[in-house]
Design a protein around this motif. Sequence first.
Motif, PDB file in Angstrom:
ATOM      1  N   LEU A   1       0.833  -1.203   0.000  1.00  0.00           N
ATOM      2  CA  LEU A   1       0.000   0.000   0.000  1.00  0.00           C
ATOM      3  C   LEU A   1       0.867   1.253   0.000  1.00  0.00           C
ATOM      4  CD1 LEU A   1      -2.732   1.421   0.174  1.00  0.00           C
ATOM      5  CD2 LEU A   1      -2.635   1.140   2.666  1.00  0.00           C
ATOM      6  N   ALA A   2       1.935   1.230   0.793  1.00  0.00           N
ATOM      7  CA  ALA A   2       2.851   2.386   0.812  1.00  0.00           C
ATOM      8  C   ALA A   2       3.450   2.628  -0.574  1.00  0.00           C
ATOM      9  CB  ALA A   2       3.956   2.159   1.848  1.00  0.00           C
TER      10      ALA A   2
ATOM     11  N   ALA B   1      -0.520   1.111  11.145  1.00  0.00           N
ATOM     12  CA  ALA B   1      -1.336   2.199  10.615  1.00  0.00           C
ATOM     13  C   ALA B   1      -0.652   3.546  10.834  1.00  0.00           C
ATOM     14  CB  ALA B   1      -2.708   2.187  11.272  1.00  0.00           C
ATOM     15  N   ASN B   2      -0.083   3.746  12.009  1.00  0.00           N
ATOM     16  CA  ASN B   2       0.580   5.010  12.308  1.00  0.00           C
ATOM     17  C   ASN B   2       1.832   5.197  11.463  1.00  0.00           C
ATOM     18  OD1 ASN B   2       0.915   7.439  14.134  1.00  0.00           O
ATOM     19  ND2 ASN B   2       2.840   6.372  14.534  1.00  0.00           N
ATOM     20  N   ALA B   3       2.632   4.131  11.330  1.00  0.00           N
ATOM     21  CA  ALA B   3       3.869   4.224  10.541  1.00  0.00           C
ATOM     22  C   ALA B   3       3.560   4.509   9.084  1.00  0.00           C
ATOM     23  CB  ALA B   3       4.678   2.935  10.677  1.00  0.00           C
TER      24      ALA B   3
ATOM     25  N   ALA C   1       4.474   7.876   6.906  1.00  0.00           N
ATOM     26  CA  ALA C   1       5.264   7.743   5.683  1.00  0.00           C
ATOM     27  C   ALA C   1       4.597   8.400   4.489  1.00  0.00           C
ATOM     28  CB  ALA C   1       5.520   6.267   5.389  1.00  0.00           C
ATOM     29  N   GLY C   2       3.276   8.652   4.593  1.00  0.00           N
ATOM     30  CA  GLY C   2       2.586   9.320   3.498  1.00  0.00           C
ATOM     31  C   GLY C   2       1.351   8.626   2.981  1.00  0.00           C
ATOM     32  N   VAL C   3       0.922   7.553   3.649  1.00  0.00           N
ATOM     33  CA  VAL C   3      -0.299   6.843   3.256  1.00  0.00           C
ATOM     34  C   VAL C   3      -1.491   7.492   3.954  1.00  0.00           C
ATOM     35  CG1 VAL C   3      -1.512   4.625   3.312  1.00  0.00           C
ATOM     36  CG2 VAL C   3       0.973   4.683   2.942  1.00  0.00           C
ATOM     37  N   PRO C   4      -2.586   7.773   3.247  1.00  0.00           N
ATOM     38  CA  PRO C   4      -3.777   8.317   3.919  1.00  0.00           C
ATOM     39  C   PRO C   4      -4.238   7.390   5.044  1.00  0.00           C
ATOM     40  CG  PRO C   4      -3.995   8.523   1.540  1.00  0.00           C
ATOM     41  CD  PRO C   4      -2.771   7.692   1.788  1.00  0.00           C
ATOM     42  N   ALA C   5      -4.543   7.962   6.188  1.00  0.00           N
ATOM     43  CA  ALA C   5      -4.885   7.170   7.368  1.00  0.00           C
ATOM     44  C   ALA C   5      -6.049   6.222   7.102  1.00  0.00           C
ATOM     45  CB  ALA C   5      -5.209   8.093   8.536  1.00  0.00           C
ATOM     46  N   ALA C   6      -7.056   6.696   6.371  1.00  0.00           N
ATOM     47  CA  ALA C   6      -8.225   5.854   6.107  1.00  0.00           C
ATOM     48  C   ALA C   6      -7.853   4.629   5.284  1.00  0.00           C
ATOM     49  CB  ALA C   6      -9.304   6.669   5.393  1.00  0.00           C
TER      50      ALA C   6
ATOM     51  N   LEU D   1      -6.956  -1.215   5.018  1.00  0.00           N
ATOM     52  CA  LEU D   1      -6.136  -2.385   4.670  1.00  0.00           C
ATOM     53  C   LEU D   1      -6.072  -3.368   5.830  1.00  0.00           C
ATOM     54  CD1 LEU D   1      -2.915  -2.769   2.734  1.00  0.00           C
ATOM     55  CD2 LEU D   1      -2.824  -3.364   5.147  1.00  0.00           C
ATOM     56  N   LEU D   2      -5.865  -2.869   7.019  1.00  0.00           N
ATOM     57  CA  LEU D   2      -5.711  -3.739   8.181  1.00  0.00           C
ATOM     58  C   LEU D   2      -7.013  -4.403   8.583  1.00  0.00           C
ATOM     59  CD1 LEU D   2      -3.329  -1.391  10.136  1.00  0.00           C
ATOM     60  CD2 LEU D   2      -2.730  -3.638   9.231  1.00  0.00           C
ATOM     61  N   ALA D   3      -8.126  -3.851   8.124  1.00  0.00           N
ATOM     62  CA  ALA D   3      -9.425  -4.436   8.437  1.00  0.00           C
ATOM     63  C   ALA D   3      -9.804  -5.553   7.472  1.00  0.00           C
ATOM     64  CB  ALA D   3     -10.503  -3.358   8.418  1.00  0.00           C
TER      65      ALA D   3
END
Length: 213
Positions: A106-107, A138-140, A144-149, A154-156
């Motif tokens: 994703l990153a 999620a925080n990292a 790094a530049g990935v939208p939080a949502a 992704l993790l869900a």
Amino acid sequence: MLHIDIWADFGCPACYLAKPRIDQAIAASGHAEAITVTYRSFELFPDAGPEPFDSFEHILHKFGGDQAQAARLEERMAALADAQGQPYAIHHPVASSFDAHRMLHLAAEHGAASEFMDAVQRDLLGEGINVYTAAYLANAATEAGVPAARAEALLAGDEYANAVRADKKLAREAGVTAVPFTNLGGRLAIRGAATADAYAGAITQALTTGDPQ
């Protein structure tokens, strides 16, 4: 143009040492604008579960010996890291890196793979932080530049799970059994952590070589 594929894992000390050397070699090549890099997934501990265990357990399982011998191995790695200005925690957690690799893909979608890899490796191997939790990843990724949502979504679910598996399949087909493994344009391959000068030489050679062999 030169495309570099790098198979690596977040919990791989040799990968941690190799990354700044590769970055340095690319920056010094004079052709950084013509070089692209893809970080490909490789799980050093594919059978590990979500609950972390201490890195010494892995060392003792793989190499045998006792705690003192494990400490000597890790202290040697710490000395190598210190020589190039990197912190190194001789005790650091080990767990499944599958979700971290999904987040790496994703990153990459957001042009932040290198930054995400740097952050996770530094926190895990440099500081001994548990980087395997959903909250950490999620925080990292967000930093790094990935939208939080997007990171949280992704993790869900299981997004990029197939991409991680595809990278692992490519590694098997290429005979990759350990990381880091660096493929430069399909022309040259470097197994293990080389010196910055060796990476620089390989980049120069790959840039001046014709079609892949």
